[in-house]
Design a protein around this motif. Structure first.
Motif, short mmCIF file in Angstrom:
data_model
loop_
_atom_site.label_atom_id
_atom_site.label_comp_id
_atom_site.label_asym_id
_atom_site.label_seq_id
_atom_site.Cartn_x
_atom_site.Cartn_y
_atom_site.Cartn_z
N PRO A 308 0.80 -1.24 0.00
CA PRO A 308 0.00 0.00 0.00
C PRO A 308 0.83 1.29 0.00
O PRO A 308 0.53 2.20 -0.75
CB PRO A 308 -0.84 -0.10 1.27
N ALA A 309 1.86 1.36 0.84
CA ALA A 309 2.63 2.61 0.95
C ALA A 309 3.29 2.94 -0.39
O ALA A 309 3.28 4.09 -0.85
CB ALA A 309 3.68 2.48 2.04
N ALA A 310 3.85 1.91 -1.04
CA ALA A 310 4.51 2.11 -2.33
C ALA A 310 3.49 2.53 -3.38
O ALA A 310 3.75 3.38 -4.22
CB ALA A 310 5.22 0.83 -2.76
N ASP A 323 -2.61 13.78 -2.07
CA ASP A 323 -2.23 12.84 -1.02
C ASP A 323 -3.45 12.11 -0.47
O ASP A 323 -3.48 10.89 -0.36
CB ASP A 323 -1.53 13.63 0.08
N TYR A 324 -4.48 12.89 -0.13
CA TYR A 324 -5.68 12.32 0.48
C TYR A 324 -6.36 11.33 -0.47
O TYR A 324 -6.78 10.26 -0.06
CB TYR A 324 -6.64 13.44 0.88
N ASP A 325 -6.45 11.72 -1.75
CA ASP A 325 -7.10 10.85 -2.73
C ASP A 325 -6.34 9.53 -2.88
O ASP A 325 -6.95 8.46 -2.97
CB ASP A 325 -7.21 11.56 -4.09
N ALA A 326 -5.01 9.64 -2.92
CA ALA A 326 -4.19 8.43 -3.03
C ALA A 326 -4.42 7.53 -1.82
O ALA A 326 -4.47 6.30 -1.93
CB ALA A 326 -2.71 8.81 -3.15
N GLN A 327 -4.57 8.15 -0.66
CA GLN A 327 -4.84 7.41 0.58
C GLN A 327 -6.16 6.64 0.47
O GLN A 327 -6.22 5.45 0.74
CB GLN A 327 -4.94 8.44 1.72
N GLU A 334 -8.43 -4.09 -3.83
CA GLU A 334 -9.45 -4.15 -4.87
C GLU A 334 -9.75 -2.75 -5.41
O GLU A 334 -9.84 -2.54 -6.61
CB GLU A 334 -10.75 -4.78 -4.33
N LEU A 335 -9.92 -1.80 -4.46
CA LEU A 335 -10.24 -0.43 -4.89
C LEU A 335 -9.09 0.16 -5.70
O LEU A 335 -9.30 0.79 -6.74
CB LEU A 335 -10.56 0.45 -3.67
N SER A 336 -7.87 -0.06 -5.24
CA SER A 336 -6.73 0.53 -5.94
C SER A 336 -6.53 -0.12 -7.30
O SER A 336 -6.19 0.54 -8.28
CB SER A 336 -5.46 0.45 -5.10
#
Lengths: 485, 99
Positions: A308-310, A323-327, A334-336
């Protein structure tokens, strides 16, 4: 103890032990299925029933998942680890011992980074070890439940890893953040579905308190049955307050196992566990040491998915996300994955992000659905975004088409074709509509010519209405200005 | 004595064994002899030797692993066939008060 101390003068010390069910098809030491909800005692064989003479054989993908999880947590994987018997008696443990790992676990020395109130903190992972699960005891629900406990051994032998943290957490919020991060990492690795309702992720906590500034740890209690994020936080808050209360009243915290009761929100001592801590571990004679060669380890490493962090960092750099959207978009694998497929199929990844987080997630949430249930394939959402970005679809028209995509799963282009909803960018056709609108509203034309340019909005609105929202708004604006002089 | 009767009682309790007074005395004696023998073994300096968990194996990679392939289970009828008490596909045991 000073009578003037209050809760703020104390600090809690928290360590978590998290059991995670690995996502294998079969059990850790036999070929019985791990499927959830099967009729009682159907997925059992001589090995997981602990029948005399049956021998365990270790599941290779279970080892690979354990190693992947360990690597994702930044652990060092031992080239050789040893299974050990943990001896205790309970009806749902037919062998009379759990096969676990003791002084040589599969991996050690990891770290999980958490963020609480904008502050980043590193929580140490002491160890990751493999073990088999016990069966299930059912204490109520049968006519003779007051006399008998019912035992279902389907779960016996289900592969688990136990992830033990260092006592590095100081608040229930930190523990909550740690468990959240841990769950996300494990889900991304695909080593577990981490479904807490099905018991795929179970959490126990070691809690103690000490006066702020004191280095030495207080006496700890182990709190069990923290099987949801909410319960974890509530149980910790209760237990911390309870221990402070005990000390403030001049008492001493007793080292014991306590059970959290979600109905009362309290923890209570489990007296039956008093003697239970002498498990007489010894090496499991039926299993060979688990050897993980450099070659195998590098194969497992190569098969690791992006964490996730990468992925967050990459989304920010590659797609220009905030930043927030990427979070938000990396909150689950699944979402990413969905966003990334949509972004790749679109001409505008940022706009794709807005559609995924806004309209799509909103509709799914309203229907109680997950992203994996989305009736709109990611590629179709990407196409919708492309049509908007290219100006072939107005925002308004897109909003009108979206519910139809949701209902049918069809591509936006197919719906536009079928319903004749194409945006009108043909100056000839638009000119005719404009002329009609101008002819029908002489008063507003007069106002515009006398300098009240705000009536432009009125004209655009009329044109959009006359064209059923299909007129290209940018083009309408331009042409109106020309025509009205 | 290397082991007391108290320790024998403790271990017996952990192992769910009910021993008579006579048995406890005998166990204490036997275990004491075992530990005395261990003392003899301990005279050898093994500080540089890796503890051995298994006599069978010496290889770089564990060769006895299993593929994640399902095999049908016994089924509940067979599974509970030898149980002292069963019902509705479950094993039944006298009520467990507290976990």
């Amino acid at each position: 103890m000073s009578a003037t101390r209050t809760a703020v003068d104390y600090e809690a010390v928290i360590g978590l032990e998290v059991h995670v069910q690995l996502a294998t098809k079969t059990k850790i030491f036999c070929g019985c299925p791990t499927s959830f909800g099967a009729p009682p005692n159907t997925n059992v064989c001589p090995v997981c029933l602990g029948l005399p003479g049956a021998l365990p054989v270790l599941n290779k993908p279970a080892v690979e998942m354990a190693v992947q999880a360990a690597l994702a947590l930044g652990c060092q994987v031992r080239p050789s680890s040893i299974f050990a018997r943990k001896n205790y008696f309970y009806p749902d443990l037919p062998k009379g011992y759990q096969i676990s790992q003791y002084d040589k676990p599969v991996a050690e020395h990891g770290v999980v980074e958490i963020e609480v109130n904008g502050v980043t903190k590193r929580i140490g992972v002491t160890r990751v070890h493999m073990e088999d699960d016990a069966g299930k005891s059912i204490h109520e629900g049968f006519k003779d439940s007051p006399l008998n406990t019912y035992v279902d051994l389907n779960r016996c032998g289900t592969p688990l890893i136990e992830i033990v943290s260092e006592p590095d957490m100081r608040t229930s919020d930190e523990a909550y953040a740690y468990l959240t991060e841990l769950k996300q990492i494990l889900e991304f690795c695909g080593v577990s579905t981490c479904d807490m309702e099905k018991g795929h992720l179970r959490c126990d906590a070691n809690v103690s308190v000490r006066p702020r500034g004191q280095e030495k740890f207080g006496t700890k209690a182990e709190v069990k049955n923290l099987n949801s994020f909410r319960f974890l936080k509530m149980a910790l808050d209760y237990e911390i307050e309870r221990q402070i209360g005990v000390i403030e009243e001049g008492g001493k915290v007793v080292q014991e196992t306590r059970l959290y009761n979600p109905n009362t929100g309290e923890t209570a001592s489990m007296r039956s566990k008093e003697h239970a801590h002498d498990y007489r571990y010894f090496p499991e004679p039926d299993l060979l040491p688990l050897k993980i060669s450099d070659k195998w380890l590098s194969e497992i490493k190569a098969a690791m998915p992006e964490l996730p962090a990468a992925r967050r960092t990459r989304f920010i750099e590659q797609y220009g996300l905030r930043d927030y959207d990427a979070q938000v978009l990396t909150s689950t694998r699944e979402l990413s994955d969905y966003f990334e497929r949509a972004a790749k199929a679109s001409a505008d990844p940022k706009l794709a992000a807005n559609w995924v987080m806004g309209d799509l997630m909103g509709e799914l949430k309203a229907d109680g659905k997950e992203i994996t249930d989305s009736p709109i394939p990611a590629e179709n959402l990407g196409e919708l975004v492309t049509l908007i970005a290219k100006g072939e679809l107005s925002g308004k028209l897109a909003k009108a088409i979206f519910p139809k995509m949701l209902a049918t799963g069809d591509a936006a282009s197919a719906i536009m074709e079928r319903e004749g909803l194409k945006q009108i960018s043909d100056t000839g056709a638009l000119g005719a509509i404009l002329d009609e609108v101008i002819a029908a509203n002489p008063k507003q034309v007069e106002q515009y010519k006398s300098g009240k340019t705000t009536v432009m909005g009125f004209f655009v609105g009329q044109v959009m209405k006359a064209s059923k929202g299909q007129a290209n708004p940018a083009l309408v604006n331009q042409m109106l200005k020309d025509k009205l002089g | 004595m290397k082991i007391t009767e108290k320790e024998v009682r403790y271990v017996a309790n952990l192992a769910n064994l009910e021993l008579s007074e006579e048995e406890i005395a005998r166990m204490a004696h036997d275990m004491d002899e075992i530990l005395t023998h261990m003392d003899k073994l301990n005279e050898l300096d093994t500080s540089g030797v890796e503890p051995m968990a298994q006599v069978l194996y010496e290889a770089e990679e564990t060769a006895t692993l299993r593929a994640d392939e399902e095999r049908p289970g016994l089924g509940s009828e067979k599974a509970v066939a030898n149980a002292a008490n069963s019902g509705a596909g479950f094993f039944k045991v006298p009520l467990v008060i507290e976990r």
